[in-house]
Design a protein around this motif. Structure first.
Motif, PDB file in Angstrom:
ATOM      1  N   ALA A   1      38.371  -5.946 -16.913  1.00 50.66           N
ATOM      2  CA  ALA A   1      39.393  -5.381 -17.799  1.00 50.66           C
ATOM      3  C   ALA A   1      40.290  -4.411 -17.038  1.00 50.66           C
ATOM      4  N   CYS A   2      39.704  -3.580 -16.185  1.00 57.46           N
ATOM      5  CA  CYS A   2      40.486  -2.607 -15.414  1.00 57.46           C
ATOM      6  C   CYS A   2      41.420  -3.311 -14.443  1.00 57.46           C
ATOM      7  N   LEU A   3      40.925  -4.355 -13.783  1.00 53.39           N
ATOM      8  CA  LEU A   3      41.774  -5.102 -12.856  1.00 53.39           C
ATOM      9  C   LEU A   3      42.913  -5.788 -13.596  1.00 53.39           C
ATOM     10  N   THR A   4      42.620  -6.332 -14.765  1.00 50.83           N
ATOM     11  CA  THR A   4      43.663  -6.962 -15.580  1.00 50.83           C
ATOM     12  C   THR A   4      44.724  -5.945 -15.972  1.00 50.83           C
ATOM     13  N   ALA A   5      44.298  -4.741 -16.328  1.00 53.54           N
ATOM     14  CA  ALA A   5      45.225  -3.715 -16.783  1.00 53.54           C
ATOM     15  C   ALA A   5      46.209  -3.305 -15.697  1.00 53.54           C
ATOM     16  N   VAL A   6      45.760  -3.247 -14.444  1.00 58.03           N
ATOM     17  CA  VAL A   6      46.668  -2.819 -13.380  1.00 58.03           C
ATOM     18  C   VAL A   6      47.520  -3.966 -12.857  1.00 58.03           C
ATOM     19  N   LEU A   7      47.092  -5.210 -13.111  1.00 58.60           N
ATOM     20  CA  LEU A   7      47.855  -6.353 -12.603  1.00 58.60           C
ATOM     21  C   LEU A   7      48.937  -6.821 -13.565  1.00 58.60           C
TER      22      LEU A   7
END
Length: 341
Positions: A20-26
């Motif tokens: 989820a965190c990686l999705t949020a920054v991408l």
């Protein structure tokens, strides 16, 4: 549940949070890549340098916009989720949430006062007023509850919270009608937002969130004992009223802190603990940490939806959580219709 399975469940939750965190920054128009983000994170380690391929603009967007917003969403979601689990545990009611004792109405009233008298969204005065309003409302709830029922019944405290919330909402409505030019600002804050001006909001709320999460997790075993009833817990050497007061105060402190910078984001405290409970059972020693991780992942992903579904406009994150939480609330209500409040 065995220790091995517990660790497996917690590990899966952590993997979901990292995704989820990686999705949020991408996700977004900046054109960030997985390689660029990971390489830039690695470059933060001492003595390490990897070519991330990010431009100066992309680097600034990553560290001054995407990262603080993602971290703030994770902190707010984790705090609201574990606060909801604590409320549900001490009141033995699956419909309890962090706003049960007037936090929502008090924080909303505090923010409305600042906006009406000339405060602006994002100023120091608004978070401080929302924080103070939430704490004052809960203090009033406990004072009223103790004066009526001597503080001996959680039912009396819940009803006192309903009364305080209704009074706060009445004053808030009156102020909004007197200054209808502030309606957009007030409603914008009440519907929730995670927009930040950098890391300042994160730095402000993290200490409160850490204390809230740590204290509640420490009381996990005690909550399991209290689930059988106050009389049985007292016979085992536990003082239910003292535990209830500590956990309510700590959960309220954490909730007031995160709400002061994020606005009123509803349903997280109901949806996450109950969903986790359906998956892993009612034991608080595992329920609490898993709720922290899942709550963080849930709000981070909800924020991704909020800022992309109507891009370039941004949907209030409270609308997203309500769209998910309201149907789930009806499911919980149906399953709990035989329970008493």
């Amino acid at each position: 549940m065995t220790l091995r399975r517990s660790l497996w469940v917690l590990g899966v939750a952590v993997v979901v949070l990292l995704g989820a965190c990686l999705t949020a920054v991408l996700v977004g128009p900046a054109g960030l890549t997985v390689h660029g983000v990971v390489a830039d994170l690695v470059n933060r380690l001492p003595g390490v340098h990897v070519d991330s391929g990010l431009t100066t603009r992309q680097h600034a967007i990553l560290w001054e916009v995407r990262m603080p917003r993602m971290v703030l969403g994770a902190v707010v979601g984790a705090t609201l989720a574990i606060a909801g689990a604590a409320y549900q545990g001490v009141f033995r009611n699956p419909l309890a949430d962090p706003y049960l004792l007037g936090v929502s109405s008090g924080a909303g009233l505090g923010a409305t006062v600042v906006i009406v008298v000339g405060g602006t969204i994002g100023s120091f005065g608004l978070p401080a007023a929302a924080f103070a309003g939430g704490l004052i409302a809960v203090a009033a709830t406990y004072a009223l509850g103790r004066s009526v029922g001597g503080g001996r019944s959680e039912v009396v405290i819940i009803l006192a919270g309903v009364a305080v919330a209704a009074f706060g909402n009445a004053i808030q409505t009156f102020l909004m009608q007197r200054r209808d030019d502030t309606l957009r600002q007030v409603y914008g804050w009440m519907l929730g937002r995670l927009a930040t001006d950098g890391w300042s909001d994160v730095v402000t709320v993290v200490p409160y969130a850490v204390v809230c999460i740590a204290v509640i997790i420490v009381f996990g075993r005690t909550l399991d004992v209290m689930a059988v009833g106050d009389a049985e817990a007292s016979s085992l050497g536990i003082r239910p009223e003292r535990v209830r007061l500590i956990l309510v105060c700590v959960a309220t402190l954490g909730t007031a802190a995160v709400v002061s910078v994020s606005g009123l984001i509803g349903f997280v405290g109901i949806v996450i603990p109950h969903a986790v409970r359906l998956l892993i059972g009612p034991g608080h020693r595992l329920l609490l940490p898993v709720s922290v991780v899942v709550g963080a992942a849930f709000l981070v992903l909800a924020d991704v939806v909020a800022r992309t579904v109507m891009a370039p406009a941004e949907l209030p994150i409270g609308v997203v959580t309500a769209a998910i939480g309201a149907p789930f609330f009806l499911v919980v209500l149906r399953r709990s219709r035989g329970a008493t409040v």
